[in-house]
Design a protein around this motif. Structure first.
Motif, PDB file in Angstrom:
ATOM      1  N   PRO A 139      22.272  40.970  44.611  1.00  0.00           N
ATOM      2  CA  PRO A 139      22.959  39.755  45.077  1.00  0.00           C
ATOM      3  C   PRO A 139      24.086  39.359  44.116  1.00  0.00           C
ATOM      4  O   PRO A 139      23.991  39.602  42.916  1.00  0.00           O
ATOM      5  N   GLY A 140      25.134  38.780  44.656  1.00  0.00           N
ATOM      6  CA  GLY A 140      26.231  38.294  43.828  1.00  0.00           C
ATOM      7  C   GLY A 140      27.278  39.337  43.476  1.00  0.00           C
ATOM      8  O   GLY A 140      28.263  39.033  42.828  1.00  0.00           O
ATOM      9  N   LEU A 141      27.054  40.574  43.880  1.00  0.00           N
ATOM     10  CA  LEU A 141      28.030  41.625  43.597  1.00  0.00           C
ATOM     11  C   LEU A 141      28.892  41.820  44.838  1.00  0.00           C
ATOM     12  O   LEU A 141      28.374  42.074  45.918  1.00  0.00           O
ATOM     13  N   PRO A 142      30.218  41.674  44.715  1.00  0.00           N
ATOM     14  CA  PRO A 142      31.084  41.809  45.897  1.00  0.00           C
ATOM     15  C   PRO A 142      30.968  43.206  46.526  1.00  0.00           C
ATOM     16  O   PRO A 142      30.816  44.191  45.810  1.00  0.00           O
ATOM     17  N   PRO A 143      31.059  43.298  47.852  1.00  0.00           N
ATOM     18  CA  PRO A 143      30.912  44.579  48.551  1.00  0.00           C
ATOM     19  C   PRO A 143      31.771  45.727  48.006  1.00  0.00           C
ATOM     20  O   PRO A 143      31.286  46.855  47.952  1.00  0.00           O
ATOM     21  N   PRO A 144      33.022  45.493  47.587  1.00  0.00           N
ATOM     22  CA  PRO A 144      33.790  46.651  47.077  1.00  0.00           C
ATOM     23  C   PRO A 144      33.114  47.347  45.892  1.00  0.00           C
ATOM     24  O   PRO A 144      33.258  48.543  45.707  1.00  0.00           O
ATOM     25  N   PHE A 145      32.363  46.601  45.085  1.00  0.00           N
ATOM     26  CA  PHE A 145      31.677  47.205  43.940  1.00  0.00           C
ATOM     27  C   PHE A 145      30.411  47.935  44.374  1.00  0.00           C
ATOM     28  O   PHE A 145      29.991  48.889  43.735  1.00  0.00           O
ATOM     29  N   ARG A 146      29.799  47.489  45.443  1.00  0.00           N
ATOM     30  CA  ARG A 146      28.527  48.072  45.887  1.00  0.00           C
ATOM     31  C   ARG A 146      28.684  49.457  46.470  1.00  0.00           C
ATOM     32  O   ARG A 146      27.827  50.303  46.315  1.00  0.00           O
ATOM     33  N   LYS A 147      29.774  49.684  47.197  1.00  0.00           N
ATOM     34  CA  LYS A 147      29.903  50.903  47.979  1.00  0.00           C
ATOM     35  C   LYS A 147      30.834  51.932  47.342  1.00  0.00           C
ATOM     36  O   LYS A 147      31.138  52.944  47.939  1.00  0.00           O
ATOM     37  N   TYR A 148      31.304  51.667  46.149  1.00  0.00           N
ATOM     38  CA  TYR A 148      32.272  52.553  45.524  1.00  0.00           C
ATOM     39  C   TYR A 148      31.630  53.881  45.113  1.00  0.00           C
ATOM     40  O   TYR A 148      30.441  53.925  44.791  1.00  0.00           O
ATOM     41  N   ALA A 149      32.410  54.949  45.099  1.00  0.00           N
ATOM     42  CA  ALA A 149      31.893  56.292  44.796  1.00  0.00           C
ATOM     43  C   ALA A 149      31.917  56.581  43.297  1.00  0.00           C
ATOM     44  O   ALA A 149      32.633  57.454  42.830  1.00  0.00           O
ATOM     45  N   TYR A 150      31.124  55.841  42.536  1.00  0.00           N
ATOM     46  CA  TYR A 150      31.038  56.083  41.089  1.00  0.00           C
ATOM     47  C   TYR A 150      30.398  57.439  40.846  1.00  0.00           C
ATOM     48  O   TYR A 150      29.429  57.789  41.507  1.00  0.00           O
ATOM     49  N   ASP A 151      30.919  58.192  39.858  1.00  0.00           N
ATOM     50  CA  ASP A 151      30.325  59.500  39.596  1.00  0.00           C
ATOM     51  C   ASP A 151      30.286  59.891  38.121  1.00  0.00           C
ATOM     52  O   ASP A 151      29.819  60.969  37.784  1.00  0.00           O
ATOM     53  N   THR A 152      30.783  59.036  37.229  1.00  0.00           N
ATOM     54  CA  THR A 152      30.869  59.401  35.818  1.00  0.00           C
ATOM     55  C   THR A 152      30.519  58.200  34.944  1.00  0.00           C
ATOM     56  O   THR A 152      30.886  57.075  35.265  1.00  0.00           O
ATOM     57  N   MET A 153      29.832  58.467  33.826  1.00  0.00           N
ATOM     58  CA  MET A 153      29.531  57.411  32.859  1.00  0.00           C
ATOM     59  C   MET A 153      30.095  57.781  31.502  1.00  0.00           C
ATOM     60  O   MET A 153      30.102  58.955  31.124  1.00  0.00           O
ATOM     61  N   LYS A 154      30.561  56.758  30.792  1.00  0.00           N
ATOM     62  CA  LYS A 154      31.108  56.953  29.454  1.00  0.00           C
ATOM     63  C   LYS A 154      30.668  55.793  28.573  1.00  0.00           C
ATOM     64  O   LYS A 154      30.701  54.642  29.003  1.00  0.00           O
ATOM     65  N   ILE A 155      30.264  56.105  27.342  1.00  0.00           N
ATOM     66  CA  ILE A 155      29.856  55.059  26.406  1.00  0.00           C
ATOM     67  C   ILE A 155      31.084  54.240  26.005  1.00  0.00           C
ATOM     68  O   ILE A 155      32.110  54.799  25.611  1.00  0.00           O
ATOM     69  N   ILE A 156      30.970  52.911  26.143  1.00  0.00           N
ATOM     70  CA  ILE A 156      32.044  52.007  25.724  1.00  0.00           C
ATOM     71  C   ILE A 156      31.743  51.444  24.344  1.00  0.00           C
ATOM     72  O   ILE A 156      32.590  51.378  23.482  1.00  0.00           O
ATOM     73  N   HIS A 157      30.514  51.016  24.179  1.00  0.00           N
ATOM     74  CA  HIS A 157      30.166  50.283  22.966  1.00  0.00           C
ATOM     75  C   HIS A 157      28.681  50.427  22.695  1.00  0.00           C
ATOM     76  O   HIS A 157      27.886  50.401  23.619  1.00  0.00           O
ATOM     77  N   GLN A 158      28.339  50.560  21.428  1.00  0.00           N
ATOM     78  CA  GLN A 158      26.933  50.575  21.054  1.00  0.00           C
ATOM     79  C   GLN A 158      26.668  49.396  20.134  1.00  0.00           C
ATOM     80  O   GLN A 158      27.556  48.963  19.405  1.00  0.00           O
TER      81      GLN A 158
END
Length: 125
Positions: free
Chosen positions: A49-68
């Motif tokens: 809940p609270g996440l706009p639809p464009p973020f929900r259905k996007y084709a994410y496929d890669t992760m990268k560390i930003i900060h530890q």
């Protein structure tokens, strides 16, 4: 044995428009593979809940560390364009082997978008 890690996943919808949303995940098992964690995130955001639809259905496929936790933060607004070999997570690795620890922040994005932005890192307003 700990109850799992707290990870912040920055869902990056657009690099040039700096369009992203941070989503926090609790009790993440660091022995999961990166691929399993990406699927868990996709399943979660589809109904969060609270996440706009464009973020929900996007084709994410890669992760990268930003900060530890307790590490230096980048001054890039979305994420650093440096150290891809070290910071982009490999699908078959466990999160722990990929360098993820409690309170790590990772970006989740589409590799194609990242490649285009990296080739021409202009931001639009």
């Amino acid at each position: 044995m700990s109850a799992g890690a707290v990870l912040t996943v920055r869902l990056v919808r657009s690099f040039e428009h700096r369009n992203f949303r941070p989503v926090v995940f609790h009790s993440v098992n660091l022995e999961n593979t990166v691929l399993d964690f990406m699927q868990l995130v996709r399943d979660d955001i589809a109904t969060r809940p609270g996440l706009p639809p464009p973020f929900r259905k996007y084709a994410y496929d890669t992760m990268k560390i930003i900060h530890q936790a307790h590490g230096a933060k980048t001054n890039e607004l979305v994420m650093s364009l440096e150290d891809d070999e070290k910071l982009i997570l490999q699908n078959e690795q466990t999160l722990r082997a990929a360098g993820i620890a409690n309170e790590t922040e990772v970006a989740f994005f589409r590799k194609e978008d990242y490649g285009l932005f990296k080739a021409n890192p202009q931001t639009a307003w």
